[in-house]
Design a protein around this motif. Structure first.
Motif, PDB file in Angstrom:
ATOM      1  N   LYS A  41       4.917  -0.172   8.458  1.00 56.66           N
ATOM      2  CA  LYS A  41       5.219  -1.228   7.489  1.00 56.66           C
ATOM      3  C   LYS A  41       4.202  -2.384   7.593  1.00 56.66           C
ATOM      4  CE  LYS A  41      10.140  -0.062   7.456  1.00 56.66           C
ATOM      5  NZ  LYS A  41      11.507  -0.424   7.898  1.00 56.66           N
ATOM      6  N   ILE A  42       3.807  -2.683   8.816  1.00 58.68           N
ATOM      7  CA  ILE A  42       2.780  -3.719   9.008  1.00 58.68           C
ATOM      8  C   ILE A  42       1.469  -3.282   8.368  1.00 58.68           C
ATOM      9  CG2 ILE A  42       1.361  -4.927  10.720  1.00 58.68           C
ATOM     10  CD1 ILE A  42       3.744  -4.863  12.618  1.00 58.68           C
ATOM     11  N   THR A  43       1.106  -2.010   8.588  1.00 56.98           N
ATOM     12  CA  THR A  43      -0.149  -1.471   8.026  1.00 56.98           C
ATOM     13  C   THR A  43      -0.152  -1.598   6.511  1.00 56.98           C
ATOM     14  OG1 THR A  43      -0.402   0.090   9.852  1.00 56.98           O
ATOM     15  CG2 THR A  43      -1.579   0.585   7.809  1.00 56.98           C
ATOM     16  N   ILE A  72      -5.745  -1.354  12.152  1.00 53.49           N
ATOM     17  CA  ILE A  72      -4.643  -1.374  11.186  1.00 53.49           C
ATOM     18  C   ILE A  72      -4.189   0.044  10.847  1.00 53.49           C
ATOM     19  CG2 ILE A  72      -4.160  -1.793   8.733  1.00 53.49           C
ATOM     20  CD1 ILE A  72      -3.695  -4.250  10.298  1.00 53.49           C
ATOM     21  N   ASN A  73      -5.141   0.934  10.657  1.00 50.45           N
ATOM     22  CA  ASN A  73      -4.819   2.303  10.226  1.00 50.45           C
ATOM     23  C   ASN A  73      -4.264   3.170  11.351  1.00 50.45           C
ATOM     24  OD1 ASN A  73      -5.556   1.942   7.507  1.00 50.45           O
ATOM     25  ND2 ASN A  73      -7.723   2.206   8.026  1.00 50.45           N
ATOM     26  N   THR A  74      -4.441   2.739  12.587  1.00 50.64           N
ATOM     27  CA  THR A  74      -3.887   3.499  13.735  1.00 50.64           C
ATOM     28  C   THR A  74      -2.995   2.568  14.565  1.00 50.64           C
ATOM     29  OG1 THR A  74      -5.862   2.955  15.061  1.00 50.64           O
ATOM     30  CG2 THR A  74      -5.879   5.043  13.846  1.00 50.64           C
ATOM     31  N   LEU A  75      -2.200   1.769  13.878  1.00 53.83           N
ATOM     32  CA  LEU A  75      -1.435   0.726  14.560  1.00 53.83           C
ATOM     33  C   LEU A  75      -0.359   1.310  15.476  1.00 53.83           C
ATOM     34  CD1 LEU A  75      -1.331  -2.321  14.800  1.00 53.83           C
ATOM     35  CD2 LEU A  75       0.306  -2.394  12.909  1.00 53.83           C
ATOM     36  N   ASP A  76       0.092   2.536  15.184  1.00 46.67           N
ATOM     37  CA  ASP A  76       1.099   3.127  16.064  1.00 46.67           C
ATOM     38  C   ASP A  76       0.551   3.385  17.460  1.00 46.67           C
ATOM     39  OD1 ASP A  76      -0.623   4.982  14.960  1.00 46.67           O
ATOM     40  OD2 ASP A  76       0.823   6.625  15.134  1.00 46.67           O
ATOM     41  N   LYS A  77      -0.786   3.354  17.602  1.00 45.80           N
ATOM     42  CA  LYS A  77      -1.427   3.498  18.919  1.00 45.80           C
ATOM     43  C   LYS A  77      -1.823   2.143  19.508  1.00 45.80           C
ATOM     44  CE  LYS A  77      -3.333   8.044  17.756  1.00 45.80           C
ATOM     45  NZ  LYS A  77      -4.586   8.830  17.603  1.00 45.80           N
ATOM     46  N   HIS A  78      -1.556   1.062  18.765  1.00 44.56           N
ATOM     47  CA  HIS A  78      -1.909  -0.296  19.225  1.00 44.56           C
ATOM     48  C   HIS A  78      -0.711  -1.215  19.008  1.00 44.56           C
ATOM     49  CE1 HIS A  78      -6.143   0.941  19.389  1.00 44.56           C
ATOM     50  NE2 HIS A  78      -5.966   1.473  18.180  1.00 44.56           N
ATOM     51  N   LEU A  79       0.404  -0.822  19.630  1.00 46.57           N
ATOM     52  CA  LEU A  79       1.638  -1.574  19.396  1.00 46.57           C
ATOM     53  C   LEU A  79       1.559  -2.999  19.947  1.00 46.57           C
ATOM     54  CD1 LEU A  79       4.318   1.201  20.066  1.00 46.57           C
ATOM     55  CD2 LEU A  79       3.294   0.469  17.894  1.00 46.57           C
ATOM     56  N   ASP A  80       0.709  -3.217  20.953  1.00 46.32           N
ATOM     57  CA  ASP A  80       0.536  -4.585  21.465  1.00 46.32           C
ATOM     58  C   ASP A  80      -0.049  -5.496  20.384  1.00 46.32           C
ATOM     59  OD1 ASP A  80      -1.776  -3.017  21.611  1.00 46.32           O
ATOM     60  OD2 ASP A  80      -2.697  -4.389  23.060  1.00 46.32           O
TER      61      ASP A  80
END
Length: 451
Positions: A41-43, A72-80
């Motif tokens: 949702k953030i992306t 932004i496009n791989t935000l699930d891998k950058h939850l911090d």
């Protein structure tokens, strides 16, 4: 040999066990309250909202566009990074408006509740850190007070204020247009209000005027309010190290920035061997901002008297100058708020004009003050003629007209054969009439007909 093999195997197993433990701990540390669904949702929100994208980049200190798109496009891998973004939303918009932003982002009420809980935790964490820092700072303050130490300006909750006579100081300062007043005094102001230099040897580097200002106007019990620090909600007087800055602020004393220069005709008085300004009926014009017209006239006349470059002018032709006046305001950084403004004599940029009104030379001068003895010899002869004119005035006062209200400067008279008048300088107390008219000494109120 067998023992060595067993020892090696045990060491290897121990290493693997430590690595697994570290990996497990790292995994626990990386666990985030942000879910993959929230990250998506953030992306989506950032991809379609430029402001949101800018907030995300700022929250995560990302300056590269390529890196920003990739994160932004791989935000699930950058939850911090997602957590940092949520915190940035909170500290930018607050709890109430932040709720609306999260709602527009598509978060469910449950997800918003989770985020708001984290906001409150971060608030509490920051408050605890701030409280700890405050206690450490105040503890250091108390120790410095016990040692009778000195606090810096940055540590003070209340800055000191000093009482100095700017009007008296202005009398000591040069009016040379090339020297701009910019004096620094690095002082200690005691908790009792006494001011002294932090390094007494600083006076060795001071110019005469700066040294006189320090000794006569700054040094001593001249603090009307001392520096204070805040400890446990109370303000305590302390010794403080503060720079006292005495300087001048210069700005054009005319309206507008285009074609705002003042143009005057100048004429030489043969008796005084000095040039003076023909003010004319149109002065002061709409461009001049200065309210003290008499001081302005005196200062420009004095500057013209001291100008170099007028020696070879043809006195039988009309000569003109172009003048840009600059107002000079004396300032001090630690003065009380209710102190009246003090202004120094104007400085002038003076240019000589040709018959077509073009600038042909820039005139330099060092002071706008005329020496008191500048016209001693001329005045001896002048006073004799004044006495004769005074006798005529006593016999026939009706031939002399009081025109003091016409200009509003001084009480003086013009004889019936006088013409338009003009000031040469109030520094030597003489008024010159524009044509072959009357001289007058202001202080004596005497008159003389020029031959």
């Amino acid at each position: 040999m067998k023992k060595k093999i067993l020892l090696l195997a045990a060491t290897l197993l121990l290493s693997l066990s430590v690595a697994e433990t570290a990996t497990a701990q790292s995994a626990v540390q990386r666990k985030s309250y942000v879910t993959s669904s929230m990250a998506r949702k953030i992306t989506y929100f950032c991809q379609y909202k430029d402001l949101a994208m800018a907030i995300f980049a700022d929250a995560n200190e990302i300056v590269s566009g390529v890196e920003l798109d990739k994160t932004i496009n791989t935000l699930d891998k950058h939850l911090d990074c997602a957590e940092n973004f949520f915190l940035a939303i909170y500290y930018r918009y607050g709890m109430e408006m932040g709720y609306g932003v999260l709602e527009n982002m598509g978060l469910t009420p449950r997800e918003i509740e989770v985020v708001q809980a984290e906001w409150k935790k971060d608030d509490e964490r920051r408050a605890a850190i701030a409280e700890q820092k405050r206690k450490e700072k105040e503890s250091g303050y108390l120790k410095l007070i016990e040692e009778n130490g000195v606090f810096t300006s940055e540590q003070l909750a209340v800055q000191p204020k000093i009482s100095i006579d700017l009007t008296a100081i202005s009398m000591l300062l040069p009016d040379n247009p090339k020297s701009k007043i910019d004096y620094w005094f690095y002082c200690i102001i005691s908790k009792d209000g006494y001011i002294s230099l932090e390094d007494a040897n600083d006076t060795l580097k001071y110019a005469n005027a700066q040294k006189m200002i320090y000794n006569n106007f700054i040094k001593g019990d001249n603090a009307i309010e001392v520096g204070k620090v805040e400890i446990d909600g109370k303000r305590i007087s302390v010794n403080s190290r503060v720079p006292i800055h005495l300087n001048e602020e210069r700005k054009r004393d005319v309206r507008g920035s285009h074609n705002s220069e003042l143009t005057f005709r100048i004429q030489k008085d043969k008796r005084l061997n000095s040039w003076f300004v023909i003010w004319g009926d149109k002065f002061p014009n709409r461009h001049l901002l200065c309210n003290d017209i008499q001081c302005f006239k005196s200062q420009l006349t004095g500057a013209l008297y001291n100008c170099r470059g007028l020696e070879n002018l043809d006195i039988d032709r009309y000569n003109y100058i172009e003048v840009m006046p600059y107002q000079r305001k004396l300032k001090c950084n630690l003065l009380a708020d209710d102190v009246e403004d003090v202004y120094l004599p104007h400085v002038f940029e003076i240019s000589l004009l040709d018959a077509g009104g073009m600038k042909v030379a820039k005139l330099e001068y060092e002071t706008c003050l005329i020496p008191e003895n500048a016209f001693v010899e001329q005045d001896k002869d002048y006073l004799l003629r004044c006495n004769k004119m005074e006798k005529k005035y006593q016999k026939q006062p009706n031939r002399f007209v009081d025109v003091s209200m016409k200009d509003g400067d001084f009480t003086y008279y013009v004889s019936s054969d006088g013409f338009e008048y003009n000031f040469a300088s109030e520094a030597y107390n003489i008024c010159l009439l524009g044509k072959e008219g009357v001289f007058m000494l202001f202080n004596e109120q005497k008159f003389v007909k020029r031959k």
